[in-house]
Design an enzyme around this catalytic site. Structure first.
Site, PDB file in Angstrom:
ATOM      1  CB  ILE A 202      -0.923  -0.091   1.430  1.00 52.02           C
ATOM      2  CG1 ILE A 202      -1.676  -1.096   1.381  1.00 52.02           C
ATOM      3  CG2 ILE A 202      -1.784   1.285   1.272  1.00 52.02           C
ATOM      4  CD1 ILE A 202      -1.859  -1.689   2.911  1.00 52.02           C
ATOM      5  CG  HIS A 203       3.003   3.043  -3.227  1.00 48.46           C
ATOM      6  ND1 HIS A 203       2.618   1.868  -3.882  1.00 48.46           N
ATOM      7  CD2 HIS A 203       2.986   3.858  -3.985  1.00 48.46           C
ATOM      8  CE1 HIS A 203       2.870   2.330  -5.175  1.00 48.46           C
ATOM      9  NE2 HIS A 203       2.995   3.492  -5.271  1.00 48.46           N
ATOM     10  NE  ARG A 204      -0.781   5.242  -7.000  1.00 46.27           N
ATOM     11  CZ  ARG A 204      -0.114   4.496  -7.556  1.00 46.27           C
ATOM     12  NH1 ARG A 204      -0.116   3.394  -7.882  1.00 46.27           N
ATOM     13  NH2 ARG A 204       0.813   4.998  -8.370  1.00 46.27           N
ATOM     14  NE  ARG A 235       2.980   8.383  -0.913  1.00 42.89           N
ATOM     15  CZ  ARG A 235       2.636   9.554  -1.006  1.00 42.89           C
ATOM     16  NH1 ARG A 235       2.028  10.547  -0.125  1.00 42.89           N
ATOM     17  NH2 ARG A 235       2.958  10.536  -1.899  1.00 42.89           N
TER      18      ARG A 235
END
Ligand code: UD1
Length: 350
Positions: A202-204, A235
């Site tokens: 998950i990084h969006r 992030r």
């Protein structure tokens, strides 16, 4: 002929490594790598150069993190200086990051030919910074290398067919090559003790910067029937202390490009908001759940190989039990996209 390759973020290192390998075997082409410094942590950048044998960047702009405008502006400023000094015949840019856009803007203003690898992708979600980067880059560039027929159709509909060519997806080339490299060099047990697991990334920005979405994703993980291995982007890591992580979720640092190949290959299923991982899952025949409201890679949806779940926890939990309903199709070329790209550029220099 002199080519400058502009890279700065993880997915670009993987794609550029694949094209650079082909360039090396072409006589008469000199390639200079410029690293913008968008990604700078060891396991977000350096490990890709060492593991994949990418040549040392001649320039590193060291722009680091920052607001989109400032980060992109610093890149444009640095790239302009490099382009003026080196006078390349072509600038190669990849994908949809701020580094891609910066390369396209700096080069096109100096009337240098720009080639965009992975052109024609659209999510039709203008809130994604990547969507703006893609549209602007495609319209500024001179040669657009489309990875799929759908991407080529999108470019045609935007009036860009004259400069567009279907070559296939360099990520198919890279997956084939890097999986073999990974299997020759490392074992799953070097990376994790788990053998029966789901792999999640998950990084969006749309997921990380909205705590309710991030919470919902991790709540869904807590209800899954297997451990969830989660190599976490920096992030995302910034927000993780505000979320309850149950014990079936195993968070680890981001892994290198060879490790991720083995983690995908051995996973039961993939849960991700990454575009690259959706495709790598498809190439390695792993069912995928996409943790976004839409996907650019619509080909992966055919036959139930990828389901778009968004961040709704009930939906994620429900979709984890859905299996593919038909064989995969070949939408992404024949694994020779990099060769086609280099041949095309070498034949189209003026
Ligand atoms: C970028 C790309 C995205 C790509 C992704 C791959 C843009 C707009 N997005 O997103 O298309 O899929 O890379 O990873 O270009 N950070 C670190 N160390 C690093 C890099 C980043 O700590 O080495 C942190 C920083 O706090 C930074 C944040 O991660 O503010 C986001 O980094 P950024 O480069 O803006 O975008 P990504 O989310 O990595």
């Amino acid at each position: 002929m002199k080519i400058i390759t502009v890279i700065g973020a993880r997915p670009q290192f993987i794609k550029a490594a694949t094209v650079s390998r082909v360039i090396k075997n072409y006589s008469g082409i000199e390639e200079i790598i410029v690293h913008t410094g968008q990604h700078y942590d060891k396991n977000m950048s350096e490990v890709f150069f060492t593991d994949l044998g990418i040549q040392e960047p001649k320039y590193n702009l060291n722009v680091g993190s920052g607001l989109h405008g400032k980060q992109t502006a610093k890149m444009i400023e640095g790239l302009e200086q490099v382009f003026i000094k080196e006078k390349p015949d072509f600038v190669l840019v990849y994908g949809d990051t701020n580094s891609t856009l910066a390369g396209a803007v700096a080069g096109s203003k100096l009337h240098i030919k720009i080639a965009h690898v992975e052109a024609g992708l659209r999510s039709y979600n203008r809130k994604m910074p990547e969507e703006i980067n893609r549209i602007l880059t495609d319209h500024a560039a001179d040669i657009l290398f489309a990875p799929t027929q759908n991407a080529l159709d999108i470019l045609t509909n935007e009036g860009l067919s004259d400069k567009s060519v279907f070559v296939g997806d360099v990520m198919l080339d890279s997956t084939i090559y890097h999986l073999k490299m990974a299997e020759d060099k490392i074992k799953l047990s070097d990376i994790t003790d788990l053998t029966d697991y789901y792999l999640a990334t998950i990084h969006r920005q749309e997921n990380t910067d909205d705590l309710s979405k991030l919470k919902s994703i991790f709540e869904s993980f807590s209800q899954l029937d297997k451990p969830v291995l989660c190599p976490l982007h920096p992030r995302t890591k910034k927000y993780i202390s505000q979320i309850e992580i149950t014990k079936n979720v195993k968070i680890i640092d981001p892994v290198g490009p060879l490790q991720i190949m083995l983690l995908i290959k051995n996973a039961k299923k993939i849960l991700t908001d990454s575009g690259g991982l959706q495709k790598e899952a498809y190439f390695l025949s792993k069912p995928c759940i996409t943790l976004r409201e839409e996907t650019e890679w619509i080909e992966t949806l055919v036959g139930g190989w990828n389901y778009v779940a968004g961040t709704n926890k009930e939906k994620i939990v429900e979709l984890i039990n859905c299996e593919p309903t038909s064989e995969k199709e070949n939408y992404f070329g024949n694994g020779k996209a990099a060769e086609k790209i280099v041949k095309y550029i070498s034949e189209n220099v003026i």
